[in-house]
Design an enzyme around this catalytic site. Structure first.
Site, short mmCIF file in Angstrom:
data_model
loop_
_atom_site.label_atom_id
_atom_site.label_comp_id
_atom_site.label_asym_id
_atom_site.label_seq_id
_atom_site.Cartn_x
_atom_site.Cartn_y
_atom_site.Cartn_z
N LEU A 141 29.89 38.29 35.75
CA LEU A 141 31.20 38.09 36.36
C LEU A 141 31.46 39.27 37.30
CD1 LEU A 141 33.45 36.99 33.33
CD2 LEU A 141 32.42 35.51 35.07
N ASP A 142 32.19 39.02 38.38
CA ASP A 142 32.54 40.10 39.29
C ASP A 142 33.40 41.14 38.55
OD1 ASP A 142 31.26 38.72 41.31
OD2 ASP A 142 33.10 37.74 41.99
N LYS A 143 33.42 42.34 39.05
CA LYS A 143 34.17 43.43 38.43
C LYS A 143 35.61 43.04 38.14
CE LYS A 143 36.00 48.05 39.41
NZ LYS A 143 36.10 49.14 40.41
N ARG A 243 35.21 32.24 44.99
CA ARG A 243 35.99 33.00 45.97
C ARG A 243 35.64 32.60 47.40
NH1 ARG A 243 34.37 38.86 44.26
NH2 ARG A 243 35.91 39.47 45.85
#
Length: 328
Positions: A141-143, A243
């Site tokens: 997962l992205d930060k 996104r």
């Protein structure tokens, strides 16, 4: 393909003609990233026939490709306490509710305080297939994305879970708060994604040369002040896929500093919407549900990460504003 002690071997077929070696290996369910594959190629751990070759080597039908993934004894990461919630754990895997703001694994600029280091401190053992920097990491997962993640404790589990992700057998559902009102109750975004040619750290929708990417979305609720809550399901797992896709559709995720509204665009929003944005410190994207088949127990399992407090607070603010506007 025949695995033995993290050694794998394939014979290239007619469909593999002229495919780059690193791309061929990245398509296989061996649980490591293309970057990790390229490292192993440079280290001579990948052979075509009996020869070490470059990542750019183009394959021919009949080529025999072998790769050796070093055992977990090569780990160099130091475990350290990192806060996270455990949703489920057994002897084979651990399921985590990742907080926003925590990087999944060590890398440039983030050598400490990562989720990997926290999980190593918690359970004292992870699969070594992901390499020195990514032990146990099956997906990421992205930060600044919160929510459910799964990590493998042993190599057999890692390979089995990676195969499920590769085959599209893992169900991944997200919650996202976006700008604007969606044009219908539900929809599918089927647009290829590739590296942005101008900003190489970013991804973008591309006409040619991109990887197939499919995102399904369903409207959960519209807010009068110009935001929508969506349930989003991934059919593929490209970098930054949700996104990129939602931003390309003109409905970027609220708080997304990369693919969302720029400051100049935010300045042009109406007062209601603009006034709410200071409440948001990260992208309003949450990995809500993850469904897998347990590799050892062979049963389907569903894991749910509760909506985090910052997202709940923003949704409550939207509801309160909607009530206020209806009274006007």
């Amino acid at each position: 393909m025949s695995p033995k002690e993290n050694r794998f071997c394939w014979t290239a077929g007619p469909e593999d003609f002229e495919i780059r070696l690193d791309r061929f290996l990245a398509s296989k369910p061996i649980g490591i990233s293309r970057a990790r594959i390229q490292d192993l190629i440079r280290e001579g751990k990948v052979l075509v026939g009996d020869a070490a070759v470059k990542a750019s080597r183009r394959l021919r039908p009949g080529d025999i490709i072998s790769i050796e993934i070093p055992p977990s004894s090569a780990w160099k990461i130091e475990p350290e306490p990192v806060p996270f919630e455990v949703l489920y754990e057994d002897g084979f895997l651990i399921v985590i509710n990742k907080p926003a703001g925590i990087v999944v694994h060590p890398g440039a600029g983030h050598w400490k305080g990562t989720l990997v280091q926290g999980v190593m401190d918690h359970c004292k053992g992870l699969s070594g297939i992901g390499g020195v920097e990514r032990p146990g990491v099956v997906h990421r997962l992205d930060k600044d994305t919160s929510g459910v993640m799964i990590m493998a404790k042993d190599d057999k589990t890692h390979l089995a879970l990676s195969a499920q992700f590769k085959a599209g057998q893992v169900r991944k559902n997200y919650l996202a708060v976006v700008h604007g009102k969606m044009p219908s109750d539900a929809g599918t975004i089927n647009l290829p994604i590739g590296r942005n040619p101008l900003r190489r750290k970013e991804m973008t929708v591309v006409g040619e040369g991109g990887r197939n990417a499919v995102t399904l979305w369903r409207r959960v609720r519209d807010f009068l002040c110009g935001f929508s809550l969506l349930s989003v399901r991934l059919k593929t797992g490209r970098t930054h896929q949700i996104r990129v896709h939602l931003g390309h559709q003109g409905h970027p995720i609220v708080g997304d500093a990369v693919y969302g509204y720029r400051r100049s665009q935010e300045a042009s929003l109406d007062g209601w919407r603009k006034g709410l944005l200071p409440r948001v410190s990260r992208q309003m994207l949450h990995s809500h549900i993850l469904c897998i088949r347990h590799p050892e127990e062979e049963r389907d399992m569903e894991f749910v990460a509760p909506v985090p407090e910052d997202m709940k607070a923003f949704l409550t603010a939207l509801e309160d504003l909607e009530i206020s506007r209806k009274k006007l």
